[in-house]
Design a protein around this motif. Structure first.
Motif, PDB file in Angstrom:
ATOM      1  N   UNK A 174       0.956  -1.236   0.088  1.00  0.00           N
ATOM      2  CA  UNK A 174      -0.026  -0.136   0.022  1.00  0.00           C
ATOM      3  C   UNK A 174       1.040   1.242   0.032  1.00  0.00           C
ATOM      4  N   UNK A 175       0.487   2.562  -0.323  1.00  0.00           N
ATOM      5  CA  UNK A 175       1.204   3.556  -0.456  1.00  0.00           C
ATOM      6  C   UNK A 175       1.713   3.788   1.067  1.00  0.00           C
ATOM      7  N   UNK A 176       1.113   3.804   1.903  1.00  0.00           N
ATOM      8  CA  UNK A 176       1.292   3.938   3.609  1.00  0.00           C
ATOM      9  C   UNK A 176       2.595   3.013   3.833  1.00  0.00           C
ATOM     10  N   UNK A 177       2.408   1.795   3.491  1.00  0.00           N
ATOM     11  CA  UNK A 177       3.462   0.939   3.519  1.00  0.00           C
ATOM     12  C   UNK A 177       4.760   1.349   2.879  1.00  0.00           C
ATOM     13  N   UNK A 214      -0.898  11.823  -0.076  1.00  0.00           N
ATOM     14  CA  UNK A 214      -1.072  11.532   1.436  1.00  0.00           C
ATOM     15  C   UNK A 214      -0.785  10.396   2.273  1.00  0.00           C
ATOM     16  N   UNK A 215      -1.221   9.268   1.506  1.00  0.00           N
ATOM     17  CA  UNK A 215      -0.999   7.949   2.411  1.00  0.00           C
ATOM     18  C   UNK A 215       0.551   7.672   2.381  1.00  0.00           C
ATOM     19  N   UNK A 216       1.466   8.036   1.495  1.00  0.00           N
ATOM     20  CA  UNK A 216       2.843   7.971   1.656  1.00  0.00           C
ATOM     21  C   UNK A 216       3.401   8.569   2.635  1.00  0.00           C
ATOM     22  N   UNK A 217       2.947  10.031   2.685  1.00  0.00           N
ATOM     23  CA  UNK A 217       3.256  10.924   3.751  1.00  0.00           C
ATOM     24  C   UNK A 217       3.037  10.408   5.207  1.00  0.00           C
ATOM     25  N   UNK A 218       1.737   9.774   5.367  1.00  0.00           N
ATOM     26  CA  UNK A 218       1.239   9.050   6.640  1.00  0.00           C
ATOM     27  C   UNK A 218       2.343   8.003   7.072  1.00  0.00           C
ATOM     28  N   UNK A 219       2.871   7.243   6.121  1.00  0.00           N
ATOM     29  CA  UNK A 219       3.716   6.257   6.314  1.00  0.00           C
ATOM     30  C   UNK A 219       4.943   6.669   6.739  1.00  0.00           C
ATOM     31  N   UNK A 220       5.670   7.748   6.104  1.00  0.00           N
ATOM     32  CA  UNK A 220       6.716   8.508   6.617  1.00  0.00           C
ATOM     33  C   UNK A 220       6.764   9.008   7.762  1.00  0.00           C
ATOM     34  N   UNK A 221       5.399   9.827   8.163  1.00  0.00           N
ATOM     35  CA  UNK A 221       5.334  10.276   9.298  1.00  0.00           C
ATOM     36  C   UNK A 221       5.107   9.376  10.465  1.00  0.00           C
ATOM     37  N   UNK A 222       4.733   8.258  10.305  1.00  0.00           N
ATOM     38  CA  UNK A 222       4.485   7.163  11.374  1.00  0.00           C
ATOM     39  C   UNK A 222       5.646   6.702  11.644  1.00  0.00           C
ATOM     40  N   UNK A 223       6.754   6.416  10.728  1.00  0.00           N
ATOM     41  CA  UNK A 223       7.858   6.052  11.046  1.00  0.00           C
ATOM     42  C   UNK A 223       9.038   6.783  11.811  1.00  0.00           C
ATOM     43  N   UNK A 224       8.751   8.211  11.384  1.00  0.00           N
ATOM     44  CA  UNK A 224       9.664   9.312  12.358  1.00  0.00           C
ATOM     45  C   UNK A 224       9.160   9.293  13.587  1.00  0.00           C
ATOM     46  N   UNK A 252       4.833 -11.276   5.176  1.00  0.00           N
ATOM     47  CA  UNK A 252       4.521 -10.054   4.690  1.00  0.00           C
ATOM     48  C   UNK A 252       4.747  -8.977   5.296  1.00  0.00           C
ATOM     49  N   UNK A 253       4.489  -9.070   6.763  1.00  0.00           N
ATOM     50  CA  UNK A 253       4.643  -7.966   7.608  1.00  0.00           C
ATOM     51  C   UNK A 253       6.288  -7.541   7.675  1.00  0.00           C
ATOM     52  N   UNK A 254       7.048  -8.763   7.394  1.00  0.00           N
ATOM     53  CA  UNK A 254       8.448  -8.458   7.549  1.00  0.00           C
ATOM     54  C   UNK A 254       9.068  -7.737   6.274  1.00  0.00           C
ATOM     55  N   UNK A 255       8.235  -8.061   5.190  1.00  0.00           N
ATOM     56  CA  UNK A 255       8.915  -7.318   4.180  1.00  0.00           C
ATOM     57  C   UNK A 255       8.254  -5.852   4.024  1.00  0.00           C
ATOM     58  N   UNK A 256       6.826  -5.579   4.400  1.00  0.00           N
ATOM     59  CA  UNK A 256       6.140  -4.437   4.078  1.00  0.00           C
ATOM     60  C   UNK A 256       6.317  -3.662   5.501  1.00  0.00           C
ATOM     61  N   UNK A 257       6.589  -4.034   6.723  1.00  0.00           N
ATOM     62  CA  UNK A 257       6.669  -2.991   7.831  1.00  0.00           C
ATOM     63  C   UNK A 257       7.793  -3.396   8.669  1.00  0.00           C
ATOM     64  N   UNK A 258       9.084  -3.206   8.025  1.00  0.00           N
ATOM     65  CA  UNK A 258      10.163  -3.489   8.764  1.00  0.00           C
ATOM     66  C   UNK A 258      10.473  -2.869   9.964  1.00  0.00           C
ATOM     67  N   UNK A 259      11.005  -3.217  11.086  1.00  0.00           N
ATOM     68  CA  UNK A 259      11.150  -2.203  12.415  1.00  0.00           C
ATOM     69  C   UNK A 259      12.832  -1.877  12.245  1.00  0.00           C
ATOM     70  N   UNK A 260      13.118  -0.677  12.145  1.00  0.00           N
ATOM     71  CA  UNK A 260      14.570  -0.425  12.652  1.00  0.00           C
ATOM     72  C   UNK A 260      14.883  -0.695  14.028  1.00  0.00           C
ATOM     73  N   UNK A 294       8.127   2.107   5.015  1.00  0.00           N
ATOM     74  CA  UNK A 294       9.386   1.255   4.591  1.00  0.00           C
ATOM     75  C   UNK A 294      10.544   1.814   4.214  1.00  0.00           C
ATOM     76  N   UNK A 295      10.223   2.901   3.378  1.00  0.00           N
ATOM     77  CA  UNK A 295      11.467   3.869   2.895  1.00  0.00           C
ATOM     78  C   UNK A 295      12.124   4.460   3.967  1.00  0.00           C
ATOM     79  N   UNK A 296      11.278   4.979   4.989  1.00  0.00           N
ATOM     80  CA  UNK A 296      12.055   5.850   6.289  1.00  0.00           C
ATOM     81  C   UNK A 296      12.641   4.642   7.090  1.00  0.00           C
ATOM     82  N   UNK A 297      11.998   3.489   7.352  1.00  0.00           N
ATOM     83  CA  UNK A 297      12.587   2.581   8.202  1.00  0.00           C
ATOM     84  C   UNK A 297      13.980   1.955   7.672  1.00  0.00           C
TER      85      UNK A 297
END
Length: 299
Positions: free
Chosen positions: A52-55, A93-103, A173-181, A59-62
């Motif tokens: 998803x755009x949010x993911x 907007x959804x991409x921005x939300x994902x970036x903001x959540x990682x920050x 899927x979560x490991x690929x889409x939502x990695x945790x730094x 993912x890019x920020x993480x």
């Protein structure tokens, strides 16, 4: 500029102070500034039908923040450069939300960036952090013990499922889409005896070779105990990219039980550092395996 104002408004407190030509940051006394940059490009690092755009934003920020984790640095600020095709404007907007959540999840502030038109969606993320004592790749010494955090193989299991036309398991899927730094984990490890480290975003064996080269030391790995996802073999898991876990060398044993109690995450001893020359030796079930694999952009 309307698009920039729109995404800055979505970030709210996570992007306080944006509006000048450059960011002004305070570096705490006694700390060193740590900087890194990482990019994510459509068709290379992700596909639109997989995430998803949010993911994609998360993912890019993480991925970039994981480089700070590898250095045991506390995130300070993020700079976001977006190359945006017209076909992605509605998803901004959804991409921005994902970036903001990682920050916000790592305590970083989005301090600025750039937005331009592009043929493919590209996110170039610069991260800045601070530390009193960076965890470097060059710090491993003969006799040190080698540990890896987490379970490996989820991202490659997800990729294989997508490539077959199947749906990945939720865990892989979560490991690929939502990695945790592993930001807090790395700081804990540095405070508890780790003296060299690297994130294994391109695969355990590939990154182990970088650690060996930087430390001018030999790394002897035993893969049998490697925790894996989805029944993946330790051999396959050791070559899986996009992991964002940590490989560290420590002079003394790390208390794995205390680490897991603190973070709810496993840490596994997988080998030892020996005297050089720089090399990686990996064994599985008593047999030597080729110490290669991992992701290579130009292979």
């Amino acid at each position: 500029f309307d698009l920039v104002r729109a995404i800055v408004a979505r970030w709210g407190a996570a992007a306080a102070g944006i509006g000048d030509d450059a960011a002004v940051l305070d570096v705490p006394a006694g700390r060193q500034l740590v900087a890194s940059v990482d990019s994510a490009t459509e068709g290379i690092h992700f596909r639109r039908d997989w995430l998803t755009p949010r993911e994609i934003g998360w993912r890019a920020a993480a991925a970039a923040l994981s480089d700070l984790a590898a250095m045991a640095a506390a995130p300070l600020a993020i700079l976001v450069s977006l190359g945006l095709p017209r076909s992605w404007i509605a998803d901004l907007p959804a991409i921005a939300d994902g970036l903001g959540e990682a920050a916000m999840a790592t305590g970083a502030r989005i301090a600025g960036g750039d937005l331009s038109a592009a043929r493919d969606l590209t996110l170039a993320i610069t991260v800045l952090g601070v530390t009193a004592s960076p965890l470097r790749r060059s710090g491993a010494r003969p006799g040190d013990l080698l540990y890896v955090t987490g379970r490996l193989g989820g991202p490659v299991a997800a990729l294989r499922a997508w490539q077959r036309g199947d749906t990945p398991s939720p865990a892989s899927r979560a490991r690929f889409a939502h990695p945790v730094p592993r930001v807090r984990e790395a700081q804990w490890l540095a405070a508890h005896g780790a003296r060299a480290g690297i994130d294994i975003s391109d695969g355990l064996l590939s990154e182990a070779a970088h650690l060996a080269a930087a430390s001018s030391a030999a790394l002897d790995l035993t893969l049998d105990a490697l925790p894996t996802y989805d029944g993946l073999s330790p051999d396959d898991a050791s070559r899986s990219g996009e992991e964002y876990e940590l490989l560290v060398a420590a002079a003394q044993p790390i208390d794995a039980h205390e680490f897991e109690r603190t973070f709810g995450l496993a840490i596994t001893r997988i080998g030892r550092v020996a005297a050089g020359p720089a090399r990686v030796t990996a064994q599985l079930h008593g047999a030597r395996v080729a110490p290669n694999g991992g992701f290579d952009h130009f292979s």
